[in-house]
Structure formats: C-alpha cells, structure tokens
Design a protein around this motif. Structure first.
Motif, short mmCIF file in Angstrom:
data_model
loop_
_atom_site.label_atom_id
_atom_site.label_comp_id
_atom_site.label_asym_id
_atom_site.label_seq_id
_atom_site.Cartn_x
_atom_site.Cartn_y
_atom_site.Cartn_z
N LEU B 362 0.83 -1.20 0.00
CA LEU B 362 0.00 0.00 0.00
C LEU B 362 0.87 1.25 0.00
O LEU B 362 0.61 2.23 -0.70
CB LEU B 362 -0.89 -0.03 1.25
N GLY B 363 1.93 1.21 0.79
CA GLY B 363 2.87 2.34 0.86
C GLY B 363 3.78 2.41 -0.36
O GLY B 363 4.22 3.48 -0.76
N ASP B 364 4.06 1.25 -0.94
CA ASP B 364 4.91 1.23 -2.13
C ASP B 364 4.26 1.97 -3.29
O ASP B 364 4.95 2.54 -4.13
CB ASP B 364 5.17 -0.21 -2.58
N TYR B 365 2.93 1.93 -3.35
CA TYR B 365 2.26 2.41 -4.56
C TYR B 365 1.31 3.59 -4.39
O TYR B 365 1.28 4.50 -5.19
CB TYR B 365 1.47 1.25 -5.19
N ILE B 366 0.48 3.55 -3.36
CA ILE B 366 -0.72 4.39 -3.39
C ILE B 366 -0.87 5.37 -2.23
O ILE B 366 -1.42 6.46 -2.40
CB ILE B 366 -1.98 3.48 -3.45
N ALA B 367 -0.40 5.02 -1.03
CA ALA B 367 -0.82 5.77 0.15
C ALA B 367 -0.37 7.24 0.13
O ALA B 367 -1.09 8.11 0.61
CB ALA B 367 -0.33 5.08 1.42
N GLY B 368 0.82 7.48 -0.43
CA GLY B 368 1.26 8.87 -0.52
C GLY B 368 2.66 9.12 0.02
O GLY B 368 3.45 9.82 -0.62
N PRO B 369 2.99 8.61 1.20
CA PRO B 369 4.37 8.76 1.68
C PRO B 369 5.36 8.11 0.71
O PRO B 369 4.97 7.23 -0.06
CB PRO B 369 4.35 8.03 3.04
N ASN B 370 6.60 8.55 0.75
CA ASN B 370 7.56 8.09 -0.24
C ASN B 370 7.98 6.63 -0.02
O ASN B 370 8.09 6.20 1.11
CB ASN B 370 8.79 8.99 -0.24
N HIS B 371 8.21 5.91 -1.10
CA HIS B 371 8.71 4.53 -0.95
C HIS B 371 10.24 4.46 -1.10
O HIS B 371 10.81 3.38 -0.98
CB HIS B 371 7.99 3.56 -1.89
N VAL B 372 10.88 5.60 -1.34
CA VAL B 372 12.35 5.61 -1.32
C VAL B 372 12.77 5.79 0.13
O VAL B 372 12.62 6.86 0.72
CB VAL B 372 12.92 6.74 -2.18
N LEU B 373 13.25 4.70 0.73
CA LEU B 373 13.43 4.64 2.18
C LEU B 373 14.85 4.19 2.51
O LEU B 373 15.49 3.51 1.72
CB LEU B 373 12.43 3.65 2.77
N PRO B 374 15.31 4.54 3.71
CA PRO B 374 16.64 4.08 4.13
C PRO B 374 16.64 2.57 4.37
O PRO B 374 15.80 2.06 5.11
CB PRO B 374 16.88 4.85 5.43
N THR B 375 17.60 1.87 3.75
CA THR B 375 17.68 0.41 3.86
C THR B 375 18.86 -0.03 4.73
O THR B 375 19.70 0.79 5.10
CB THR B 375 17.90 -0.19 2.45
N SER B 376 18.89 -1.32 5.02
CA SER B 376 20.06 -1.95 5.65
C SER B 376 20.49 -1.28 6.95
O SER B 376 21.68 -1.12 7.20
CB SER B 376 21.27 -1.92 4.70
N GLY B 377 19.56 -0.85 7.75
CA GLY B 377 19.91 -0.28 9.05
C GLY B 377 20.24 1.20 9.00
O GLY B 377 20.52 1.82 10.03
N THR B 378 20.20 1.82 7.81
CA THR B 378 20.55 3.24 7.73
C THR B 378 19.41 4.16 8.19
O THR B 378 19.59 5.38 8.23
CB THR B 378 20.98 3.65 6.31
N ALA B 379 18.26 3.56 8.56
CA ALA B 379 17.20 4.39 9.17
C ALA B 379 17.68 4.98 10.49
O ALA B 379 17.02 5.86 11.05
CB ALA B 379 15.93 3.58 9.35
N ARG B 380 18.81 4.52 11.00
CA ARG B 380 19.44 5.17 12.16
C ARG B 380 19.72 6.64 11.87
O ARG B 380 19.73 7.47 12.77
CB ARG B 380 20.77 4.49 12.50
N PHE B 381 20.03 6.94 10.59
CA PHE B 381 20.44 8.33 10.30
C PHE B 381 19.89 8.88 8.99
O PHE B 381 19.93 10.07 8.76
CB PHE B 381 21.97 8.45 10.31
N PHE B 382 19.38 8.02 8.08
CA PHE B 382 18.78 8.52 6.85
C PHE B 382 17.26 8.58 6.99
O PHE B 382 16.68 7.93 7.86
CB PHE B 382 19.15 7.64 5.66
N SER B 383 16.62 9.31 6.10
CA SER B 383 15.18 9.53 6.15
C SER B 383 14.56 9.16 4.81
O SER B 383 15.25 9.09 3.80
CB SER B 383 14.89 11.01 6.44
N PRO B 384 13.24 8.97 4.79
CA PRO B 384 12.57 8.78 3.50
C PRO B 384 12.85 9.98 2.59
O PRO B 384 13.01 11.10 3.07
CB PRO B 384 11.09 8.75 3.88
N LEU B 385 12.91 9.74 1.29
CA LEU B 385 13.04 10.85 0.34
C LEU B 385 11.87 11.81 0.56
O LEU B 385 10.73 11.38 0.77
CB LEU B 385 13.01 10.30 -1.09
N SER B 386 12.15 13.10 0.53
CA SER B 386 11.09 14.07 0.83
C SER B 386 11.37 15.39 0.13
O SER B 386 12.40 15.56 -0.52
CB SER B 386 11.01 14.29 2.34
N VAL B 387 10.45 16.31 0.28
CA VAL B 387 10.63 17.65 -0.29
C VAL B 387 11.92 18.29 0.24
O VAL B 387 12.60 19.02 -0.49
CB VAL B 387 9.39 18.53 0.03
#
Lengths: 439, 439
Positions: B362-387
């Motif tokens: 649902l998030g990959d395609y339609i919901a609206g938030p970005n599906h370009v996301l930090p992978t492999s544990g980098t959500a510690r410091f990276f964020s979803p692609l955004s404005v």
C-alpha cells in the motif's frame, strides 16, 4: 604587480576566472586514498589497538587505552588556562547560536483523512553523533560550538568529540572549554582517518555513532567520504570563498578588510568583489595594500588574492547577483542600500550578510547562524549545517479495512504491471477475506 | 527443512542472526570501482561522444546524438501502449503522493531582534535535478513517481530523467507515461555510470544538474558515491527489509503475504517477524509454505527467506520494538492492537505501517508517503526521500552599526584566540571608525 585581479564583467577574462575557481580543488593523490583505506580497515578489524597505534605514530607517543579519554580533571585544568574574556565571548556565542538553531526545530505531524486513513511524519533526533575537531593551528573553538550546538538543540543524546592530541598528549584548553560549555559528552584524543574509523565502526573504547561531522585535512575528508553509508556525514568541504557585492556607497576600507578575512584562511581561498563603481574598485585595491601590511597572515593573504581573488566591475546590482548565483559563494556580503530587496534574487549562497555592518567574521563567531557552510560552489545544493542535519524522519501510514478495499484494485494493478506478484498477493489476500463481509 | 528460521529472542542465535543481517552487503569488487572511475572520467572529458559510445556498448546499438532524447511522439505512442486501468492507478498515486508531500513544504523565515538585528533562513528549490530510472525488469513506474513528485512539489524547475534503452532503442511505455504524468521535463536514453556522469558533469546534450536521485545497480551506486560533492545525491541504498511486529490477534495469512512481498525483491532482502505468540509463529510458517506456491518469484522468495528471513518469538511488544530499533528496518509493520500507542517508541524505521490493514505494498504504490526509504539499518540516520531533499537553505544576517559595536569586542577576542587577525581586523576597522561617533 597588482595585489588582486581586476576584471570587467562579461568578458572572456571573467569567464576564464570563474572556470579557474571551479578547478581549485586540491588534487587527492591515489596514495592518500590507498593509505586511508588501509587505516579504515585496520581500525574496523582491530579496534582500539589500531586506533592507538596510529595515534602514537602520527600525533603523540603518550596515548594508551587508559588516557585516550579526556578526564574531568583535564577539563577543570583547561578552565584555569583560558582567560575570562574568552569564556564571556564563548558564552555569548553559545547563547546566540542556540537562539537561532532553536528556530529550526520541527515537530512531527499527522493528518486524518476520510475512511480513517492517517498519514504522518515522525521527526526524531539521531541518537549518537561524532564531532571531528582538528588539532594544531586549525583548532578552532568556534567550530566546536557550531558543530555541537545544532546536535544538542536537535536532542541528540550522546555527542562524542575526537581531536588529535599534541606531541605531549594534551589538547588545546580553548577547545576543551568550548566543548564543555557546548555540551560535548565525551572527548577522545584521536585524529585523522583512524578517529573517523573509530566513530564509524566503533572500538572497545569508542561507541559507534550515527553521524560524523566536522572539518579536517584531506585524510579526514577522504575517510568521511569512504564511511558514508555506514554512517551519515556532513557535506564534503572544499576551499572556501567570500563574494562581496558593493554599490558606490559602500566603504572601501571595510570591503578590503572583509575580503582579507576570507583570504587569510588558506592559499586556495577565494575573495571576490563585484561592484558597480569603478572608483570603489580602485579604493579597495589601495586599502588591500595598506591593510595587509599589519596582518599576521600576510603571505597567505597575498597568495590567495593573487590567484583566486578578483575585483569585477559590472553595470548593475542585478548583473552582480546573477554572477554571484553562478559562483554560488560560501559567504555573500550585500554591501548595498536596502539589501533586503535583493535578498530574494540570491539563488545560491551559504550565508548572506546584509548591509554595511554585517561583516563575515560576525557570522563566523557571534551572530548565531551556523558557520559550517557549503563551499566551492556547492551552495547550489548543500545548506548550512542545521538542526535538520541531526534529526531523521519516519513516515507512517494507517488504513482502515474499508479504505484498503477502496484502493486495493489500483495497488494490485500497479504491482502486477511491475511484475511483483507477491506485492499484489498481500493486497489480494486481504480483499478476498473482506470483500464478501463488506457487501 | 524449514522455510524460514525460527529464533527465540535474546539468545545467541538471535544475536548471530542480527549480525548476519548487517553483513549482507554485496561486496563491490575493485574491478567495478576501477571501471566506474574510467567511465566517469571519459564522460567528463569527452561528453556526448563517450556517453553515446558507452550506451551503444552496454545497452542499444541504435543511439546517437539525434535520438538520445525521447521525443513527444515517443511519449504519445507510449500512451497508446498502456491500458486505462494503469493510467487510473497512476493518477490516484500521483494525487496521494502530491497530497502527502505538499505537507512537507517549509517557508523561509526571519526574526528581528533589538538593535535592528535581523536573522533568518531562506529556503529555495534546487534548480535542476536528475532522476535515474533502471531499465529491464527493474523498470518501475512507481519509482518514477516517488522520485519526481517531491522535486516538483519543492519547486524544482528542471527535472531530467535518464534510463537505459532496451536493445532496440526503446523505453518501457509504462515508464514514459509515468514520467510524463509526474512532470519530468526531459528524458534521455542513457544508463549506468555514464548516465550518472552526464548528469553530474553535463555534456553538450545533457545539462549538468544539482542533484542525482534514483535507484540503480552497483555501477550506478558507485558512480553516484563518486560524484557526491560535485552534485548532491540521495542516500546510498543497500538490500532492503521488512520487519513485522505482530500480536496474537494478527492474521497469519496477511503476515505471511507481507513478509513475501518484501522477500520477492531480491535474494538479499530480509523479512522478519517478531511476535509475542508462538501459535501465530507456527501459523505464519504454514501460510508461507502454502502461499509461496502461487507466486511467480518463488525461487527468490525461498532464497531470501531461508538466508535472511526469521521468525523471532519474544515476551512482549516492548521487547519486539527494542529489537526493531536495533535492526532499524526500512519497512516496519505494527500489526498490533492500538499501534499508535507504540509509534512513539519506534526510534529507527523508514516507514511505519500501522494496524492490520496497512500492508507494505500500500505504501509502495498508493498511500502517498515516499517509498524511497533508508535500507540496511541506515534508518538510524537517513530519512525517507522528501521535499527537504530538493531544497537548499541560506542563512542571512543583518546588523545595525550599534549592534555590531555592542558585540565587536567579543568577535575580536574569539578571532584573536584562533590566530585569525584579518578576521579581527574586519571588526576593528569598523569599530575605530564608529566608536567616536557613537559616544
């Protein structure tokens, strides 16, 4: 010989000069890259042992596992070795830097749409940050403040500083006092690529961090670029620049002084004046010659002005701003009447100084905005260091059963177009279960 | 043999598994690095000639300077080759992605303090952005939307897409239609490191951009890392993951489907369930075995589940979230009662899916938030692609004469402590001129 190049706007000489500015990167020798990779791997594999061995090789022979972390006692002693005026100045800087960076803080948000769809964005501080502080003559307490305070304001829990010790194993007391006042949690005596590796991978003594920030020499810069992805880093810094746009009412004395305040940083620094006044251009040249005689870094200044300095005379302030947008300077002074009117036309610049009484050093030390700025034309896409650099975002999505059933077909269509049948299956299986109960 | 690993929380096996997750990076061979550097240098030096020569070597023999840019006619034809349902689905996705990203927009701000001190931050869109879109089976129209729309919302003037042509010189019509609807300005038939180089350095045909975003193979990733600093790039992407936290009320059918929706991406993808219910764990295993039989990417799914999939049984949802924070997953599903209560304890995750009816696709395609996301544990410091990724900031400072005189001594003190006498001089010269007039 002239102290600085004089160029008319729009000429071939002007274009050649701009080109030379873009090519003033220090060339990084393959040798450095190779050495940095070896150091990174060593510290990743052997931890403290490698870190301390490199420290003893490059910086001080006195460092071991027991004394690598700066003690409370060392910090107390540092306070005894700095004067009261310095502490007063640091305290004012801290107050102003905090004030400005507090305004950058953002909140998490959420919105509820029809069908109980909730969407939002959570903003959270990074948990651990590492700050690199150079040693020797480039040990700048102001830099400690500018890197630490945005992280503190963002809410980072743990701030670790690394800085190379001097030969006798000590750290510059100004640095220690600035770090203590700014709120650094731990200080380690380590520098170079080995300190960056310790922050990025962790050792027995030094905790792995989420982000490494702070300036350093070519080894530090290469190491940061190499560990990017294992941790986040701040921008890649190159040689810095000031660009002053001045009208005929500007004071040539002040402008000459401001140009040289940037030129003294290093031989690759670039100081450029773009003005609508031929008279001002001449006066500034005279002032450069006079004032440079009293400055301790005269040799660096002369070198930098000669190679990368320029005075460019143009027809209008609009034309000056257009050239500035092309250069994308780290520091831009608008020494003109009513600079606010022109501010909106500035497309690319790190920090913008408005009017005749906002010289660049004011921003370097006291005004509050960050002095860690995009250099070498990278203001096209990089920004001043800010609270944004010490937070990360998560998006969140909540759908009700009904909301999912409403859009399910479209999700399935897109997933199947992309050949991702397991994606489609995750929606289908919920629809099969619930379509009947819905109708 | 089991379809997926089952691990009890807090055991050595659990710790070993987490460690194996962190080490699943594809190893990049020196050979790739070397080849990428050669390609980058060639395109930087020879422009179109090198770009086209590499394109004809790797992708299609039909590309030349005249047909490298996709024409209006090609786009019109693409519309004829996609079905109406696809366009409807894309239009809904565009609407929702725009809606969410509009909320991320920020304004410039300024504040006036006493003594006519004005401080502020100007926020502006990047001027030119390049988007990389892979070809072949990884040509995902959803990815075109997710990379393009935040840039459009930010106000980027020029968006250039590059994508490798197929053997006959054509581009997948789904990609062309998605790009056209999303608002891409120009599309070039070029891929690999050579396309990244063209965007970063510019060629006769392709304009240099300020930032390069979008996924790609190891050559593209290495090229992006290498040009970082010449241009900005988005995050470095590694293998991706889903982590599902489920309580005893969750539906094992749905959870199995969601785990496999991630597992189908590639053999290094990781799908993890952490649950408080032993019964649920067993049921999910049964469902995995049943459902996988009907999925076209069965082999990839089985491989990924076996190597990097796991079901972990823990005592409490708190413990599950703690483990999740350690893993920092790209996608986190909270398939639990009242997920909003737990949301605030999630420290590290790219996108968070709340409740039983918000599956990851649902998030990959339609919901609206970005599906370009930090992978492999980098959500510690990276964020979803955004404005935020498509704007840059400049700070600005205005001081009155009086305000400067008030703080001048402190600026001079700090500059002199740092040995920067030209910095001090820029303040001193203004003070000398004006102190007398002040008193």
């Amino acid at each position: 010989m002239s102290i600085i190049n004089t160029i008319s706007g729009n000429t071939k000489a002007g274009k050649d000069f701009l080109k030379s500015l873009r090519n003033r990167e220090e060339s990084v020798h393959q040798e450095v890259t190779k050495q940095v990779e070896i150091i990174l791997r060593d510290v990743k594999e052997k931890g403290d042992e490698a870190l301390i061995s490199y420290t003893n090789q490059f910086d001080s022979k006195n460092i071991d596992k027991k004394n690598i972390c700066v003690t409370k006692k060392e910090i107390d002693e540092a306070y005894e070795n700095v004067d009261k005026e310095f502490i007063d100045a640091i305290n004012l800087a801290v107050k102003n830097i905090k004030f400005f960076h507090e305004k950058q803080k953002r909140n998490s948000w959420m919105i509820t749409n029809e069908n109980e769809v909730v969407l939002g964005q959570q903003i959270r501080p990074l948990q651990k940050v590492g700050i690199y502080v150079p040693g020797g003559t480039a040990a700048y307490p102001s830099s400690v403040l500018m890197n630490t305070i945005p992280a503190k304001v963002a809410g980072v829990r743990s701030i670790t500083m690394v800085t190379p010790p001097s030969k006798d194993g000590s750290i510059n007391p100004n640095i220690l006092v600035a770090a203590d006042i700014a709120g650094v949690d731990k200080i380690y005596k380590a520098g170079g690529a080995q300190a960056v590796a310790a922050l990025a991978f962790g050792t027995e003594t030094i905790d792995r961090v989420d982000k490494v920030v702070g300036p350093g020499n070519v080894y530090v810069a290469m190491a940061k670029k190499s560990v990017y992805g294992n941790v986040d880093i701040d921008m890649i810094a190159g040689p810095s620049e000031i660009l002053v746009i001045a009208d005929e009412n500007a004071n040539p004395k002040y402008i000459a002084a401001d140009l040289m305040s940037q030129a003294e940083h290093d031989k690759l620094a670039s100081s450029i004046l773009i003005t609508t006044s031929q008279d001002l251009a001449e006066e500034v040249k005279k002032q450069l010659k006079m004032q440079v005689e009293n400055l301790s870094r005269k040799d660096i200044i002369l070198h930098s002005l000669k190679n990368y300095g320029a005075i460019i005379v143009v027809d209008s302030i609009e034309k000056a701003i257009e050239m500035s947008n092309d250069i994308a300077p780290e520091h831009l002074e608008l020494c003109i009447e009513d600079p606010f009117l022109s501010l909106g036309y500035v497309k690319n610049a790190g920090s913008i100084f408005l009017g005749y009484f906002a010289p660049e050093p004011l921003g370097d030390y006291i005004a509050g905005p960050n002095h860690v700025l995009p250099t070498s034309g990278t203001a096209r896409f990089f920004s001043p260091l800010s609270v944004d650099d010490f937070v990360k975002k998560s998006s969140f999505i909540r759908y009700s059963k009904e909301a999912l059933l409403d859009v399910g077909d479209k999700v399935i269509k897109l997933a199947e177009t992309e050949g991702l049948t397991a994606h489609a299956n995750s929606i289908k299986i919920r629809m099969q279960d619930n379509i009947s109960s819905k109708n």
